[in-house]
Design an enzyme around this catalytic site. Structure first.
Site: not given
Length: 400
Positions: A140, A225, A254
């Site tokens: 994801f 990532d 984030k």
């Protein structure tokens, strides 16, 4: 207005692209949030790890308010006095020579993909527009068209083709599969060190190291990532640190803003990021003075409050306590630091009902991939708070 009123308005006027728990949060402080009816909850999701520093951290709030009174946006057409300092402090903290700030994590991933392709043509010499990038199954990395093109989750891609070419998917956790998939046209391998959305999937020990070695041997870039795993979440500053890996390109986001503002970044060497020329890539809001000021404060909180160290200590304790719950529904507990997945047995009836039961008892967690309950509280959480939550978690996991 009460919870039901807000839910009815949202369902009437908003697109139904999420399936949230039916709690309407009005305010947050530290590890706690409060709904519009005045009920208090322990946040065990942290906005998918965007709020590592806790809700409305006063130091980040102060930085945001101070900068907002001065100037919020200049665009990159002009320079501002916050961005250079953000660059410098980010480099000193992470060990990467350069960074390129964006807004969302998906934008940063797209930036990394473009950078890898540019390197492939200008440096490695791959024939133009034939570069390939290898990714892991269950990945994801976002929801743009290019990113869903290499997703293996049907819900993310089934109705959104045609897809962007140039990607190969191999089984996650299998270093041999990565090495076998490498060809002369391979530009990069991109992986999450731990797959959060897939259900907190932790790869075998040595996997990342072997992938990095295969990349180096074959003149291929390794992209990590760390949008969800980075900035202290797993008990190291970056999850790659567990294997001593320094990727060629790292993507973060984030918690880079502590939940105040969308901030992401691509980290790499000056040789790599130096390949971008003016006009080839950009973002109106990326690197704005407000974003840079907020991110600087967010990084300082992680460092000064030793949130990485606390995540390691509290995560170990939390997982140990969860493993002692003799639930007939639990298959296993997995994770690192304060990124923890409770994997349920197929016959448990799905994770949603457990998350709804936890919500009713004052704990907010969220199901992922149907059979996993993810616990990822803010990294400021302490032992007393975990001890407060454990009896409730035990009660819910033991229910019929």
């Amino acid at each position: 207005m009460n919870t039901r009123d807000y839910i009815e308005i949202e369902d009437k006027y908003g697109a139904h692209n999420y399936h949230p728990l039916d709690v309407v949060i009005e305010r947050g402080e530290g590890v706690w949030v409060y709904d519009v009816d005045g009920k208090k909850y322990l946040d065990c999701l942290s906005a998918y790890s965007a709020i590592n520093q806790g809700h409305v951290h006063p130091a980040i709030l102060a930085a945001m308010l101070e900068q907002a009174k001065k100037v919020t946006l200049t665009s990159r057409a002009f320079r501002n006095d916050q961005l250079p300092l953000f660059y410098k402090e980010l480099s000193e903290m992470t060990g990467f020579e350069m960074s390129l700030p964006m807004n969302s994590g998906a934008e940063a991933v797209e930036t990394a993909l473009k950078l890898a392709r540019k390197w492939a043509y200008e440096v490695k010499g791959i024939p133009r527009h034939q570069a390939e990038i290898i990714v892991g199954s269950g990945n994801f990395h976002g929801r743009t068209v290019s990113i869903i093109s290499f997703s293996t989750e049907p819900a993310y891609r089934d109705d959104f083709g045609p897809f962007t070419p140039g990607f190969k998917v191999v089984p996650y956790g299998d270093a041999d599969a990565v090495e076998k998939a490498i060809t002369p046209n391979t530009a990069a391998v991109m992986l999450e060190p731990i797959q959060g959305e897939a259900g907190v999937v932790v790869p075998p020990d040595g996997y990342l190291r072997r992938v990095a070695e295969a990349c180096k041997k074959n003149n291929v870039l390794f992209i990590a990532d760390e949008i969800q795993t980075g900035l202290g979440r797993t008990g190291k500053l970056f999850a790659c640190d567990y294997e001593g890996i320094h990727p060629d390109i790292m993507v973060i986001g984030k918690a880079l803003s502590g939940g105040f503002y969308p901030v992401s970044a691509v980290l790499a060497s000056s040789d790599l990021l130096g390949l971008f020329n003016p006009g080839e890539h950009g973002s109106t809001f990326g690197g704005s003075p407000l974003a840079a000021a907020v991110a600087r404060a967010a990084l300082k909180v992680i460092r000064d409050e030793k949130l990485t160290e606390n995540a390691a200590k509290m995560g170990e304790y939390f997982m140990e306590q969860l493993e002692e719950i003799p639930s007939p529904h639990v298959q296993k507990i997995r994770g690192k630091g304060l990124l923890i997945g409770v994997v349920l047995k197929p016959e448990a009836g799905g994770a949603r009902r457990f998350c709804e039961a936890l919500q009713q008892k004052g704990i907010l967690a969220k199901e992922t991939h149907e059979r996993v309950i993810r616990f990822a509280p803010p990294l400021i959480i302490d032992k007393d708070t975990i001890d407060w939550a454990l009896p409730t978690i035990r009660e819910v996991l033991m229910m019929p």
